[in-house]
Design a protein around this motif. Structure first.
Motif, PDB file in Angstrom:
ATOM      1  N   TYR A  24       0.928  -1.043   0.052  1.00  0.00           N
ATOM      2  CA  TYR A  24       0.349   0.203  -0.394  1.00  0.00           C
ATOM      3  C   TYR A  24       0.509   0.975   0.048  1.00  0.00           C
ATOM      4  O   TYR A  24       0.349   2.143  -1.073  1.00  0.00           O
ATOM      5  CB  TYR A  24      -1.004   0.077   1.826  1.00  0.00           C
ATOM      6  N   ASP A  26       4.151   1.380  -1.153  1.00  0.00           N
ATOM      7  CA  ASP A  26       4.104   1.315  -2.609  1.00  0.00           C
ATOM      8  C   ASP A  26       3.863   2.391  -3.284  1.00  0.00           C
ATOM      9  O   ASP A  26       4.035   3.337  -4.321  1.00  0.00           O
ATOM     10  CB  ASP A  26       4.826   0.520  -2.940  1.00  0.00           C
ATOM     11  N   ARG A  27       2.559   1.630  -3.418  1.00  0.00           N
ATOM     12  CA  ARG A  27       1.165   2.601  -3.912  1.00  0.00           C
ATOM     13  C   ARG A  27       0.826   3.600  -4.247  1.00  0.00           C
ATOM     14  O   ARG A  27       0.923   4.429  -5.022  1.00  0.00           O
ATOM     15  CB  ARG A  27       0.188   1.113  -4.179  1.00  0.00           C
ATOM     16  N   LEU A  28       0.988   4.426  -2.852  1.00  0.00           N
ATOM     17  CA  LEU A  28       0.888   5.639  -2.243  1.00  0.00           C
ATOM     18  C   LEU A  28       1.808   6.313  -3.269  1.00  0.00           C
ATOM     19  O   LEU A  28       1.180   7.115  -3.500  1.00  0.00           O
ATOM     20  CB  LEU A  28       0.788   5.840  -1.122  1.00  0.00           C
ATOM     21  N   ARG A  29       3.158   6.206  -2.600  1.00  0.00           N
ATOM     22  CA  ARG A  29       4.463   6.770  -3.269  1.00  0.00           C
ATOM     23  C   ARG A  29       4.264   6.707  -4.573  1.00  0.00           C
ATOM     24  O   ARG A  29       4.514   8.109  -5.158  1.00  0.00           O
ATOM     25  CB  ARG A  29       5.305   5.776  -2.371  1.00  0.00           C
ATOM     26  N   ASN A  30       3.849   5.936  -5.262  1.00  0.00           N
ATOM     27  CA  ASN A  30       4.053   5.514  -6.842  1.00  0.00           C
ATOM     28  C   ASN A  30       2.804   6.764  -7.894  1.00  0.00           C
ATOM     29  O   ASN A  30       2.903   7.483  -8.082  1.00  0.00           O
ATOM     30  CB  ASN A  30       4.137   4.566  -7.992  1.00  0.00           C
ATOM     31  N   ASP A  31       1.532   6.947  -6.728  1.00  0.00           N
ATOM     32  CA  ASP A  31       0.289   7.825  -7.093  1.00  0.00           C
ATOM     33  C   ASP A  31       0.636   9.427  -6.631  1.00  0.00           C
ATOM     34  O   ASP A  31       1.012  10.022  -7.996  1.00  0.00           O
ATOM     35  CB  ASP A  31      -1.213   7.159  -6.483  1.00  0.00           C
ATOM     36  N   VAL A  32       1.743   9.463  -6.190  1.00  0.00           N
ATOM     37  CA  VAL A  32       2.494  10.752  -5.589  1.00  0.00           C
ATOM     38  C   VAL A  32       3.468  11.024  -7.592  1.00  0.00           C
ATOM     39  O   VAL A  32       3.521  12.271  -7.596  1.00  0.00           O
ATOM     40  CB  VAL A  32       2.918  10.944  -4.687  1.00  0.00           C
ATOM     41  N   THR A  34       3.398   9.529  -9.956  1.00  0.00           N
ATOM     42  CA  THR A  34       2.860   9.803 -11.381  1.00  0.00           C
ATOM     43  C   THR A  34       2.138  10.785 -11.173  1.00  0.00           C
ATOM     44  O   THR A  34       2.337  12.041 -12.255  1.00  0.00           O
ATOM     45  CB  THR A  34       1.887   8.915 -11.284  1.00  0.00           C
ATOM     46  N   LEU A  35       1.235  12.173  -9.979  1.00  0.00           N
ATOM     47  CA  LEU A  35       0.478  12.818  -9.854  1.00  0.00           C
ATOM     48  C   LEU A  35       1.796  14.156  -9.879  1.00  0.00           C
ATOM     49  O   LEU A  35       1.243  15.115 -10.272  1.00  0.00           O
ATOM     50  CB  LEU A  35      -0.265  13.143  -8.647  1.00  0.00           C
ATOM     51  N   LYS A  38       3.181  14.217 -13.588  1.00  0.00           N
ATOM     52  CA  LYS A  38       1.793  14.660 -14.981  1.00  0.00           C
ATOM     53  C   LYS A  38       1.351  16.099 -14.865  1.00  0.00           C
ATOM     54  O   LYS A  38       1.295  17.451 -15.153  1.00  0.00           O
ATOM     55  CB  LYS A  38       0.460  14.240 -14.091  1.00  0.00           C
ATOM     56  N   HIS A  53       4.313  13.594   3.230  1.00  0.00           N
ATOM     57  CA  HIS A  53       3.306  13.321   3.642  1.00  0.00           C
ATOM     58  C   HIS A  53       2.848  12.726   4.064  1.00  0.00           C
ATOM     59  O   HIS A  53       4.258  11.266   5.425  1.00  0.00           O
ATOM     60  CB  HIS A  53       2.683  12.153   2.171  1.00  0.00           C
TER      61      HIS A  53
END
Length: 71
Positions: A24, A26-32, A34-35, A38, A53
């Motif tokens: 979880y 790692d997914r949250l870190r990757n989301d940040v 990616t954002l 972008k 964070h």
């Protein structure tokens, strides 16, 4: 300060929880990340956002506690 429960988790439960929480995080870190990409933010600013964070900090604290229980 340590919380005590009626039933202590066994090693496999602790390992599973650590794996799921790490995934979880790692997914949250990757989301940040990616954002940030972008939004074309500077990498240093994105890394600072990750370091500050609050949810990621809390997850890291919990992981440290769980790893301590596992040891």
């Amino acid at each position: 300060m340590a919380e005590s429960s009626a039933v202590d988790p066994n090693v496999s439960e602790l390992e599973e929880t650590i794996q799921e929480l790490s995934a979880y995080r790692d997914r949250l870190r990757n989301d940040v990340l990616t954002l940030g990409q972008k939004l074309r933010l500077p990498k240093a600013k994105v890394e600072a956002s990750i370091a500050d964070h609050p949810e990621l900090q809390r997850i890291d604290e919990i992981l440290i506690q769980l790893q301590g229980q596992l040891a």
